[in-house]
Design a protein around this motif. Structure first.
Motif, PDB file in Angstrom:
ATOM      1  N   SER A  78       0.828  -1.211   0.000  1.00  0.00           N
ATOM      2  CA  SER A  78       0.000   0.000   0.000  1.00  0.00           C
ATOM      3  C   SER A  78       0.860   1.258   0.000  1.00  0.00           C
ATOM      4  O   SER A  78       0.510   2.269  -0.620  1.00  0.00           O
ATOM      5  N   GLN A  93      -3.775   1.781   4.698  1.00  0.00           N
ATOM      6  CA  GLN A  93      -3.931   0.960   3.496  1.00  0.00           C
ATOM      7  C   GLN A  93      -4.475   1.801   2.345  1.00  0.00           C
ATOM      8  O   GLN A  93      -5.158   2.799   2.559  1.00  0.00           O
ATOM      9  N   TRP A 108      -8.052  -1.321  -2.346  1.00  0.00           N
ATOM     10  CA  TRP A 108      -8.840  -2.189  -1.468  1.00  0.00           C
ATOM     11  C   TRP A 108     -10.342  -1.954  -1.515  1.00  0.00           C
ATOM     12  O   TRP A 108     -11.128  -2.882  -1.339  1.00  0.00           O
ATOM     13  N   ALA A 132      -9.174  -9.663  -0.019  1.00  0.00           N
ATOM     14  CA  ALA A 132     -10.145  -8.669  -0.497  1.00  0.00           C
ATOM     15  C   ALA A 132     -11.565  -9.226  -0.473  1.00  0.00           C
ATOM     16  O   ALA A 132     -12.506  -8.534  -0.055  1.00  0.00           O
ATOM     17  N   THR A 146      -9.243  -1.896   5.936  1.00  0.00           N
ATOM     18  CA  THR A 146      -9.798  -2.176   4.615  1.00  0.00           C
ATOM     19  C   THR A 146     -11.167  -2.850   4.720  1.00  0.00           C
ATOM     20  O   THR A 146     -11.985  -2.728   3.811  1.00  0.00           O
TER      21      THR A 146
END
Length: 550
Positions: free
Chosen positions: A46, A296, A301, A425, A451
């Motif tokens: 990130s 992040q 994300w 994710a 995230t």
């Protein structure tokens, strides 16, 4: 030879003109590039993405791991097993640069590859490999496995990253203004710099350090004699190292050495900064330790559809998209576990690097109460676990497999393997509740909950790491009351299990099923509070302001 224009492909923003080389043992920038294990890599990835978006004058230095960390698969009994498969990356540019790094009094050939910025939208990243024909078999294996279990190989890996990375920058004629050590793995670069500058003060002008480990046992150290034998100190003798740094004893601590070489260091949350100062401040000659809280990258994300719905306050669209994302995750559950989860049912996810102190099984501590929770027809619940233990941490693997065994007969509990960027994710987007229950003061930061919040998932967490800077109980998250400090581990586990179950039964489940307005208020408030405060552009900018320019 590559020019700076060849490497960057863009003109850095004048606001970020200070040239920085960011050294990290792992980077998680894309699912296709498997050179990471967990949170340290997720953070570094990130950071590179946001550095690119801000057009900072920063590049990364890492290792091209031939077999990655490991591939997490299952054996015939559905239990976890690590596999090692050679990785191929046609999208990396072979720079044609090969150079020699001294390791164990021998010259090891190192080849440099480049991940160009336009490939995945990151700052440029150089990756070093010893897996070249010029090396003997043992030298080739140095860059085979991330965090190799053999002590001498681990030391050699640090030498390639630190000394090798610094040498590459000189070969490119691009010595940076700042060398940034993301954790202590690259500390050997300072001994190479000492051979050039002959002065600790000159090194301090150029080096900064980020520490991520809030307990002594996790800070890597090795015998001076072994490090000297491995060429870790470049051309310095053991007594010279001790004299220059004012260190003694039989073991050299990477973290303490980095704190003495750096002009400034940082912990990765406000709480961790205090813990780090308490840990190290009794040592003479260390630098200031401040804090920059991890973050992040939102663009990578956040699901854009739910992000847009949250920003516009469209409750119907939030709920619709959330069900769609849950359905996507549940396809993986069905494929791996043969269980059909329901998008209308509250779904709790525990997923992160799998280590004992993170207590993946805390919710199961009182087994009868756990069974009552998952069998509650009035307030049904689904629970998913995922994470990668270190492949030689047999205690953590045993815990992972015990959760698999306990979850197997339960139709609404699942354990997923293959915890990498893509699955991470899906889990963040497909969860309603993101569970985080580490032993207090053991989590330096943690970033998975950030995230999750970007994707409409509510954090259910103990107030450790980054969480105290973010969480407002029943406003943007649900907090678990920690047990009193100093209790024996088992008593702490018992109390915090009780507190966790109380929050689930009395607050989380009734809110989800009986007070949709309040639930959506929590979802929207969490997403608004996590960006920009915990978005990586804030972090990347803060490193320039606090660490690089200072």
């Amino acid at each position: 030879m590559l020019s700076k224009k060849d490497i960057f492909g863009y003109e850095p923003n004048q606001q970020y003109s200070t040239a920085v080389a960011y050294f990290s043992m792992e980077f998680a920038v894309h699912q296709a590039l498997k050179i990471y294990s967990g949170g340290l890599g997720f953070l570094a990835g990130s950071h590179l993405r946001s550095a690119y978006e801000l057009k900072q004058n920063l590049l990364g230095i890492g290792i091209l791991w031939k077999y990655g960390y490991y591939d997490q698969s299952r054996d015939k009994d559905m239990l976890m097993k690590p596999d090692y498969t050679e990785k191929q990356y046609a999208f990396l540019q072979d720079t044609g640069i090969t150079f020699k790094v001294p390791v164990h009094d021998a010259e090891v050939h190192v080849r440099a590859y480049l991940l160009k910025p336009e490939t995945f939208g990151t700052a440029p990243l150089f990756l070093l490999s010893t897996d070249v024909p010029e090396n003997d078999f043992l030298s080739r294996t140095i860059t085979h496995r991330l965090y190799d279990p053999h002590e001498t190989t681990r030391i050699a890996q640090s030498i390639i990253l630190g000394t090798g990375g610094a040498m590459l920058l000189d070969i490119l004629n691009m010595p940076p203004d700042i060398y940034h050590m993301n954790e202590g793995h690259s500390v050997s670069l300072n001994f190479y710099l000492y051979s050039k500058h002959k002065s600790l003060e000159e090194i301090k002008k150029r080096v900064v350090f980020t520490t991520h480990t809030p307990e002594m046992a996790g800070n890597e150290e090795h015998r001076y004699s072994l490090l000297k034998e491995m060429s870790f100190f470049y051309h310095l003798q053991e007594h010279e190292v001790k004299s220059i740094l004012g260190m003694d004893g039989d073991n050299f601590s990477y973290t303490l050495g980095a704190l003495k070489f750096a002009r400034k260091a940082n912990g990765v949350s406000a709480l961790h900064g205090k813990v780090a100062r308490d840990m190290w401040s009794h040592n003479l000659g260390i630098c200031e330790i401040t804090s920059i809280t991890n973050a992040q990258n939102q663009k990578y994300w956040e699901d854009p559809t739910i992000g847009k719905a949250i920003k516009s306050g469209n409750d119907q669209e939030i709920m619709l998209r959330k069900k769609e994302m849950k359905a996507d995750l549940f396809k993986v559950v069905a494929n791996q576990c043969g269980k059909l989860f329901n998008p209308d049912v509250l779904t709790i996810v525990w997923a992160r690097r799998f280590a004992g102190y993170k207590r993946a099984d805390l919710v199961m501590q009182d087994w009868n109460r756990f069974l009552n929770l998952i069998n509650n027809e009035a307030f049904p619940v689904q629970i998913i676990w995922a994470g990668k233990p270190y492949p030689e941490d047999f205690g953590a693997i045993g815990l992972f497999n015990s959760i698999i065994n306990r979850a197997l007969p339960l139709k609404n509990c699942a354990v997923l393997t293959g915890y990498e960027l893509e699955l991470s994710a899906l889990l963040k987007r497909g969860s309603d509740v993101w569970l985080n229950n580490p032993r207090m003061y053991r989590e330096a930061s943690g970033t998975s909950g950030m995230t999750a919040a970007m994707n409409g998932s509510i954090n259910l967490s103990l107030p450790d790491g980054w969480v105290p800077e973010f969480a407002k109980d029943n406003i943007n998250s649900f907090l678990i009351q920690p047990a009193a400090d100093g209790l024996p581990d088992q008593e702490q586990d018992n109390q915090e299990n009780t507190n966790l179950m109380n929050v689930l039964e009395r607050t989380v489940l009734p809110t989800y099923y009986n007070d949709q307005k309040q639930w959506l208020s929590l979802v929207k408030k969490a997403a608004m509070d996590v960006v920009p405060a915990f978005e990586a552009s804030r972090m990347a900018n803060e490193y320039y302001e606090k660490m690089y320019k200072a």
